[in-house]
Design an enzyme around this catalytic site. Structure first.
Site, PDB file in Angstrom:
ATOM      1  CG  ASP A  98      43.661  39.920  44.580  1.00 38.43           C
ATOM      2  OD1 ASP A  98      43.628  38.991  43.721  1.00 38.43           O
ATOM      3  OD2 ASP A  98      43.503  41.373  44.318  1.00 38.43           O
ATOM      4  CG  ASP A 199      44.669  38.189  39.049  1.00 37.07           C
ATOM      5  OD1 ASP A 199      44.088  39.179  39.117  1.00 37.07           O
ATOM      6  OD2 ASP A 199      45.465  37.794  38.562  1.00 37.07           O
ATOM      7  CD  GLU A 241      40.275  39.917  37.006  1.00 38.83           C
ATOM      8  OE1 GLU A 241      40.369  40.770  36.452  1.00 38.83           O
ATOM      9  OE2 GLU A 241      41.263  39.133  37.143  1.00 38.83           O
ATOM     10  CG  HIS A 315      42.895  46.688  40.839  1.00 36.75           C
ATOM     11  ND1 HIS A 315      42.077  45.831  40.967  1.00 36.75           N
ATOM     12  CD2 HIS A 315      44.027  46.009  40.137  1.00 36.75           C
ATOM     13  CE1 HIS A 315      42.457  44.439  40.592  1.00 36.75           C
ATOM     14  NE2 HIS A 315      43.573  44.605  39.891  1.00 36.75           N
ATOM     15  CG  ASP A 316      42.637  45.434  36.691  1.00 35.76           C
ATOM     16  OD1 ASP A 316      43.571  45.786  36.995  1.00 35.76           O
ATOM     17  OD2 ASP A 316      41.970  44.325  36.823  1.00 35.76           O
TER      18      ASP A 316
HETATM   19  O1  TEU Z   1      43.205  41.344  35.872  1.00 37.60           O
HETATM   20  C1  TEU Z   1      43.109  40.493  34.466  1.00 37.60           C
HETATM   21  C2  TEU Z   1      42.974  41.315  33.431  1.00 37.60           C
HETATM   22  O2  TEU Z   1      42.700  40.708  32.238  1.00 37.60           O
HETATM   23  C3  TEU Z   1      43.253  42.702  33.226  1.00 37.60           C
HETATM   24  O3  TEU Z   1      44.611  42.793  32.985  1.00 37.60           O
HETATM   25  C4  TEU Z   1      42.511  43.369  32.197  1.00 37.60           C
HETATM   26  O4  TEU Z   1      42.406  42.861  31.060  1.00 37.60           O
HETATM   27  C5  TEU Z   1      42.615  44.789  31.964  1.00 37.60           C
HETATM   28  O5  TEU Z   1      43.459  45.349  33.044  1.00 37.60           O
HETATM   29  C6  TEU Z   1      41.643  45.533  31.722  1.00 37.60           C
HETATM   30  O6  TEU Z   1      42.077  46.769  31.650  1.00 37.60           O
HETATM   31  C7  TEU Z   1      43.765  40.839  36.726  1.00 37.60           C
HETATM   32  C8  TEU Z   1      44.216  41.882  37.706  1.00 37.60           C
HETATM   33  O7  TEU Z   1      43.174  42.422  38.307  1.00 37.60           O
HETATM   34  C9  TEU Z   1      45.205  42.982  37.092  1.00 37.60           C
HETATM   35  O8  TEU Z   1      45.377  44.060  38.077  1.00 37.60           O
HETATM   36  C10 TEU Z   1      46.452  42.011  36.907  1.00 37.60           C
HETATM   37  O9  TEU Z   1      47.204  43.054  35.919  1.00 37.60           O
HETATM   38  C11 TEU Z   1      46.204  40.877  36.081  1.00 37.60           C
HETATM   39  O10 TEU Z   1      44.924  40.019  36.447  1.00 37.60           O
HETATM   40  C12 TEU Z   1      47.485  40.033  36.004  1.00 37.60           C
HETATM   41  O11 TEU Z   1      47.482  39.488  37.167  1.00 37.60           O
END
Ligand code: TEU
Ligand code: CA
Length: 541
Positions: A98, A199, A241, A315-316
């Site tokens: 990542d 990310d 992403e 994971h989000d």
């Molecule tokens: O996620 C990007 C992001 O925009 C997320 O925070 C998203 O908006 C939200 O989770 C939707 O529910 C990435 C990573 O995948 C996330 O885990 C991180 O918290 C974020 O970036 C910051 O690095």
């Protein structure tokens, strides 16, 4: 377009904190992953995308990095990391790291230096602005609630953080920052990794003074420079992403002639169960017609100018069987339906840990049970705005990120076999019923459905290269499509609901060559297909 290994691969995402604890401290670790590689090999995946394992104070569970070239103490050491890469490679599995370079942790040495004052050589590694009329420079908001600007008392300036205030944004306009990033990427590439998941990479071209965050004017210049200065010299998978991508934007990233990335994650369909113009917490039912329209559009519009990624979970996001399936009466059926529907599409599939055994969301009843900074900040913001606790907890139970982050349920022993200690986040109480051990013992389990789908992709070029076409003339809840390649045709049908349904696709005649089915279907009379709840199948015509 030259064929690439990552077009025929299946990726498995590991969220290391929740995968497998090996030393009883309640936190998953690198050794735990090494110990489970045989399981992943049995599943059949080719690549692991490892969520961040770098040094981090864990304000955002590793997405706040304080040293890119060192490992988080709780996860192990660089020796363990090298061993993971080597052991996985021996088993034919590549490790994709990542890459979190939109921001660092506030404990990164660059930020510690930058804070020392306006003259510090690292000051310009971050984005600082003077107050405007004694207030924040502008109205930019953080994804994790509140303003994206945090005041620094010592210098009287604000710094930008699009995520937590402990995740200051790097200043990509500074050439030195970009060079540091290329150097760090090369450090990892030399270790023999299989690539990078990037990310929020669409944010690095931001122009905060103009209120531009995603898709800024210099974004693609930076990515071309990155490709040239780092991974372009290696045969690796890169996936960005990109929350704001349309198919046209996706071609900018992934058209091979532009020399940027292999592919991106698109999120257009993930807003389909939220109220328009509002936040992910403002819920509405999924419109299946829109889902079909969007996924079909992505399937057909990239052509040779790009490549799709395919995923339901990460994971989000909440678990797909709980989100758009039925995690009660039809848990196994709907989990398999999502798998069949997605894995027979065109693109590189990503499986999020636990998806392959049908793990579900894990509801909570009090905010004290929540770990995720996004949910916690939103809870306080909305309480102050007058929402009730019940309303907020409901949104968290439906959409919160902890749903996907509870530990993997390996067996029916205490804590689901994840740890002998106290798990850092509660284990879903359904672990005695839903776990890896049960799945492996049952030939009809969700696990073996995923295993078969991965095998089908390996053995049938049509799954990788075939053209996709949506079958339009069906009822809303039926998601059906064809794949065509070198004179062969496959038909894939999925019932996206718990209603039984009748379907007439007489143009396809009759067929007993069933490739995969979640109901032991032996044949299909296309004039009169009787679909069971969440039934899905694929046949050769
Ligand atoms: O996620 C990007 C992001 O925009 C997320 O925070 C998203 O908006 C939200 O989770 C939707 O529910 C990435 C990573 O995948 C996330 O885990 C991180 O918290 C974020 O970036 C910051 O690095
Ligand atoms: Ca541990």
């Amino acid at each position: 377009m030259e064929k690439k290994w990552w077009q025929t691969s299946v990726v498995y995402q590991i969220y290391p904190r929740s995968f497998q604890d090996s030393n009883g401290d309640g936190i998953g670790d690198l050794r735990g992953i090494v110990n489970r590689l045989d399981y992943l090999q049995k599943l059949g995946i080719d690549v692991i995308w490892l969520s961040p394992v770098y040094k981090s104070p864990n304000d955002d569970n590793g997405y706040d990095i304080s040293d890119y070239e060192d490992i988080m103490d709780e996860f192990g050491t660089m020796v363990d990391m090298d061993e993971l890469i080597a052991t996985a490679n021996e088993k034919g599995i590549k490790i994709v790291m990542d890459l979190v370079v939109n921001h660092t942790s506030d404990e990164h040495k660059w930020f510690i230096e930058a804070k020392k004052g306006k003259d510090n050589p690292y000051r310009d590694y971050y984005i600082w602005r003077d107050p405007v009329n004694g207030e924040v420079p502008n109205g930019l908001k953080s994804t994790f609630s509140g303003s994206a600007w945090e005041f620094d008392e010592d210098s009287g300036q604000y710094f930008l953080h699009l995520f937590s205030k402990r995740q200051p944004d790097l200043n990509w306009e500074n050439e030195k920052v970009r060079e540091e990033v290329w150097k760090m990427m090369n450090y990892w590439l030399e270790k023999g990794i299989g690539g990078f998941r990037m990310d929020v990479i669409d944010l690095v071209g931001k122009q905060p003074d103009l209120g531009i965050t995603g898709n800024g004017p210099k974004l693609h210049d930076y990515l071309q420079e990155m490709n040239q200065k780092s991974f372009g010299n290696y045969d690796v998978l890169t996936v960005g992403e990109t929350w704001g991508a349309t198919p046209e934007i996706a071609k900018l990233y992934s058209n091979p002639t532009r020399k940027e990335l292999s592919m991106i994650f698109q999120f257009e369909h993930s807003a389909l169960d939220e109220q328009e113009g509002k936040q992910k917490w403002d819920l509405k039912p999924l419109e299946i017609n829109k889902l079909k329209e969007i996924l079909a559009k992505w399937q057909t519009s990239l052509g040779k100018e790009g490549w799709n990624s395919l995923f339901w979970n990460n994971h989000d996001m909440p678990r797909i069987v709980s989100r758009w399936g039925n995690d009660k009466e039809y848990r196994v059926e709907s989990a398999k339906m999502f798998a069949i529907l997605l894995h027979l599409m065109k693109g590189t599939p990503y499986i999020y840990q636990g998806e392959e055994i049908g793990m579900t969301n894990c509801p909570i009843t009090d905010i004290s049970e929540v770990n995720d900074i996004e949910s916690i900040n939103m809870y306080h913001e909305r309480l102050a705005q007058g929402y009730t606790k019940e309303e907020i907890l409901h949104s968290i139970n439906v959409k919160g990120r902890d749903n996907a982050r509870t530990p993997i349920q390996w067996d029916d022993t205490v804590n689901g076999g994840f740890t002998t200690g106290t798990p850092w986040l509660h284990v879903n109480p359904n672990y005695p019923e839903i776990n890896v051990k049960n799945n492996l013992e049952d030939p009809n389990s969700v696990f073996y459905c995923y295993q078969s789908l991965i095998q089908l992709r390996k053995e049938n070029p049509i799954v990788v290269w075939g053209d996709f076409e949506l079958i339009e003339d069906t009822e809303e809840m039926i998601f059906a499509y064809t794949r065509k390649f070198e004179g062969k045709t496959w038909v894939i049908v999925a019932n996206f609901s718990e209603q039984e349904s009748l379907l007439d696709l007489r143009q396809f005649g009759e067929c007993d060559d069933v490739i995969i089915s979640n109901y032991h279907r032996k044949g299909v009379n296309f004039r009169n297909i009787h679909l069971k709840p969440y039934e899905a199948f694929a046949v050769r015509i």
